[in-house]
Write a protein that holds these residues in place. Sequence first.
Motif, short mmCIF file in Angstrom:
data_model
loop_
_atom_site.label_atom_id
_atom_site.label_comp_id
_atom_site.label_asym_id
_atom_site.label_seq_id
_atom_site.Cartn_x
_atom_site.Cartn_y
_atom_site.Cartn_z
N GLY A 109 21.72 -7.08 5.44
CA GLY A 109 22.87 -7.11 4.55
C GLY A 109 22.57 -7.47 3.12
O GLY A 109 23.43 -8.00 2.42
N LEU A 110 21.34 -7.20 2.64
CA LEU A 110 20.97 -7.63 1.31
C LEU A 110 20.27 -6.52 0.54
O LEU A 110 19.33 -5.89 1.05
CB LEU A 110 20.04 -8.85 1.40
CG LEU A 110 19.61 -9.48 0.07
CD1 LEU A 110 20.81 -10.08 -0.67
CD2 LEU A 110 18.55 -10.55 0.31
N ALA A 111 20.71 -6.28 -0.66
CA ALA A 111 20.05 -5.32 -1.56
C ALA A 111 19.28 -6.11 -2.61
O ALA A 111 19.72 -7.18 -3.04
CB ALA A 111 21.09 -4.42 -2.23
N ARG A 112 18.14 -5.58 -3.05
CA ARG A 112 17.32 -6.34 -3.98
C ARG A 112 17.96 -6.47 -5.36
O ARG A 112 17.56 -7.31 -6.15
CB ARG A 112 15.92 -5.73 -4.09
CG ARG A 112 15.85 -4.37 -4.76
CD ARG A 112 14.41 -3.90 -4.80
NE ARG A 112 14.27 -2.60 -5.46
CZ ARG A 112 13.11 -1.97 -5.64
NH1 ARG A 112 12.00 -2.54 -5.20
NH2 ARG A 112 13.04 -0.81 -6.24
N SER B 89 11.69 -3.47 -0.82
CA SER B 89 10.50 -2.75 -1.25
C SER B 89 10.59 -1.30 -0.79
O SER B 89 11.09 -1.02 0.31
CB SER B 89 9.24 -3.39 -0.68
OG SER B 89 8.09 -2.60 -0.95
N GLN B 90 10.08 -0.38 -1.62
CA GLN B 90 10.08 1.04 -1.26
C GLN B 90 8.69 1.55 -0.93
O GLN B 90 8.50 2.74 -0.69
CB GLN B 90 10.66 1.85 -2.42
CG GLN B 90 9.86 1.74 -3.72
CD GLN B 90 10.67 2.18 -4.93
OE1 GLN B 90 11.55 1.46 -5.40
NE2 GLN B 90 10.37 3.36 -5.43
N ASP B 91 7.71 0.64 -0.85
CA ASP B 91 6.33 1.05 -0.61
C ASP B 91 6.15 1.75 0.74
O ASP B 91 5.25 2.59 0.89
CB ASP B 91 5.39 -0.17 -0.67
CG ASP B 91 5.25 -0.71 -2.09
OD1 ASP B 91 5.74 -0.07 -3.02
OD2 ASP B 91 4.64 -1.79 -2.24
N TYR B 92 6.99 1.41 1.70
CA TYR B 92 6.79 1.95 3.05
C TYR B 92 6.96 3.47 3.09
O TYR B 92 6.41 4.14 3.98
CB TYR B 92 7.72 1.27 4.06
CG TYR B 92 9.18 1.64 3.96
CD1 TYR B 92 9.74 2.61 4.80
CD2 TYR B 92 10.03 1.02 3.06
CE1 TYR B 92 11.08 2.95 4.73
CE2 TYR B 92 11.37 1.34 2.98
CZ TYR B 92 11.89 2.30 3.82
OH TYR B 92 13.22 2.63 3.75
N PHE B 93 7.71 4.02 2.13
CA PHE B 93 7.84 5.49 2.08
C PHE B 93 6.48 6.14 1.84
O PHE B 93 6.17 7.18 2.42
CB PHE B 93 8.82 5.90 0.98
CG PHE B 93 10.26 5.60 1.30
CD1 PHE B 93 10.97 6.43 2.15
CD2 PHE B 93 10.90 4.52 0.74
CE1 PHE B 93 12.31 6.18 2.45
CE2 PHE B 93 12.23 4.25 1.02
CZ PHE B 93 12.94 5.07 1.88
N ASN C 20 9.26 -6.61 4.36
CA ASN C 20 8.96 -5.58 3.37
C ASN C 20 7.75 -4.72 3.71
O ASN C 20 7.37 -3.84 2.94
CB ASN C 20 8.75 -6.23 2.00
CG ASN C 20 10.01 -6.88 1.48
OD1 ASN C 20 11.10 -6.61 1.95
ND2 ASN C 20 9.86 -7.75 0.50
N LEU C 21 7.12 -5.00 4.85
CA LEU C 21 6.01 -4.18 5.36
C LEU C 21 4.79 -4.13 4.45
O LEU C 21 4.21 -3.07 4.22
CB LEU C 21 6.48 -2.74 5.65
CG LEU C 21 7.47 -2.54 6.79
CD1 LEU C 21 7.76 -1.06 6.99
CD2 LEU C 21 6.96 -3.14 8.09
N HIS C 22 4.39 -5.29 3.96
CA HIS C 22 3.17 -5.34 3.16
C HIS C 22 1.99 -5.74 4.04
O HIS C 22 2.07 -6.72 4.78
CB HIS C 22 3.34 -6.30 1.98
CG HIS C 22 4.31 -5.80 0.97
ND1 HIS C 22 4.12 -4.61 0.29
CD2 HIS C 22 5.48 -6.30 0.53
CE1 HIS C 22 5.14 -4.41 -0.53
NE2 HIS C 22 5.99 -5.41 -0.40
N PHE C 23 0.91 -4.97 3.93
CA PHE C 23 -0.21 -5.12 4.85
C PHE C 23 -1.21 -6.19 4.43
O PHE C 23 -2.30 -6.28 5.00
CB PHE C 23 -0.89 -3.77 5.05
CG PHE C 23 -0.23 -2.94 6.12
CD1 PHE C 23 -0.81 -2.80 7.36
CD2 PHE C 23 1.01 -2.36 5.89
CE1 PHE C 23 -0.20 -2.06 8.36
CE2 PHE C 23 1.64 -1.62 6.87
CZ PHE C 23 1.04 -1.47 8.11
N GLU C 24 -0.84 -7.04 3.48
CA GLU C 24 -1.65 -8.21 3.19
C GLU C 24 -1.81 -9.08 4.43
O GLU C 24 -2.81 -9.77 4.60
CB GLU C 24 -1.04 -9.02 2.04
CG GLU C 24 -1.44 -8.58 0.65
CD GLU C 24 -0.86 -7.25 0.25
OE1 GLU C 24 -1.29 -6.70 -0.79
OE2 GLU C 24 0.04 -6.72 0.95
#
Length: 452
Positions: free
Chosen positions: A29-32, A82-86, A207-211
Amino acid sequence: MDLKLLRLYKFPILIALSCVAFYWNFAYGLAREDFGRLVMLYTALFFLSYKLYELLRHNFKILVILAIIFRLIFLFALPELSQDYFRFIWDGQLINAGINPYQFIPTEISNELDFSNTKVLLKGMGSLSAGHYSNYPPVNQLLFAVSSFLANSSQLLNVMFLRAIIILADLGTLFFGASLLSNLGLSRDRIFLYILNPFIIIEMIGNLHFESVMVFFLVWSLYLLEQKRWFASAIVLGLSISVKLLPLLFLPLFFGFFLNSPKLSFMKLLGFHCLVILTLVISFVPFYSEEVLANFMASVGLWFGKFEFNASVYYLVRWVGFQVKGYNIIETAGKILPVITFVAVLLLTFLRKNATMQSLIKSMLFGISVYLLLSTTVHPWYLAIPLLLSVFTQFRFMLAWCLLVILSYSAYSNAQYDENLWLVALEYTVVIGYFLYELFLPKNSKPLDRVY
């Protein structure tokens, strides 16, 4: 008995339920763009999670269960911050179609592809990503490909598989991190300063960051090295670098550890470095060509010479540049600041013995902190490695940094993505001030590493 347990744990239960509710709000329920709500939710989660850690730090199993529950909340959510996952999905689909992801810019080949979701992915990743070559190293690409293969063209399934990989990586970090802490004579519950941290749960799982995967391989490598299993440690460190290139920064720092350890030697140090580089090179072999190498290096170079976000020292240098030159000197600064970082790492290599694992990790923490403070671009998820390293030291400035880095999201609250430099100044003033306070804390004060 159950009622007694309920009364005994009523505050932890209440806090845990509150965390579940707040994480649910983050996930669904949250937009950046909603910066005010974002900061309030994140701040509340940060302090509630730390209180939960304080109350339950000696109940390892319960904290593990809570850490898993908090992560599973995000399982069916599409990342909103985050839009990186696209781009992850795009690169994965290219590999499965037999196309080298380093060879083409998305906008150049979009019309030649028959993917059912081409337009969705291009729009989702944004013009910046769609207009440049991929800069994700090979192990990352492999994970993208596996996820894409399993999910086919389903965006939600792809996200779920990618998220499952990151959750498994976090569990690996929990295991090897706790084991390394125990081997070093430190309390293993310290690992929850990383695992239970809302920064990690939101930035990595949400946010699906692979760090997270990079950190998993890094702490596994350090665990193996502490046991003097340098051969396996080198291979695993090479895999960490092949997820994200950042751990390359640490290679000089191993010099003192190898030369001052009874079971290690200079020849093993050379073997260690050769194996790390060989592992990295082998991971690139399936993608290699001179053109691909040039594309990849050009993409990586953009982060030093073109992009700027949430920087500290660089913004001061940039201001001076405008006063003296009258224009943005990022291309010059982007070449000089990395050199200063490298010199700082060399000083940490030869002015500190780094003879023990704890002293080595402390030097790694100092080195990457210098790198981040001198960088032109510091996205929030870049803080994952120093946060993990800080767990093994007495320094807690990284907790402050992970809390305050949420202020960088103010840039997304306006259509121009303009940063609020007052908030950036607040972030780094507190972080640097806290670090200096810890660094020069009077020796007769109670050591901070005994508090946590």
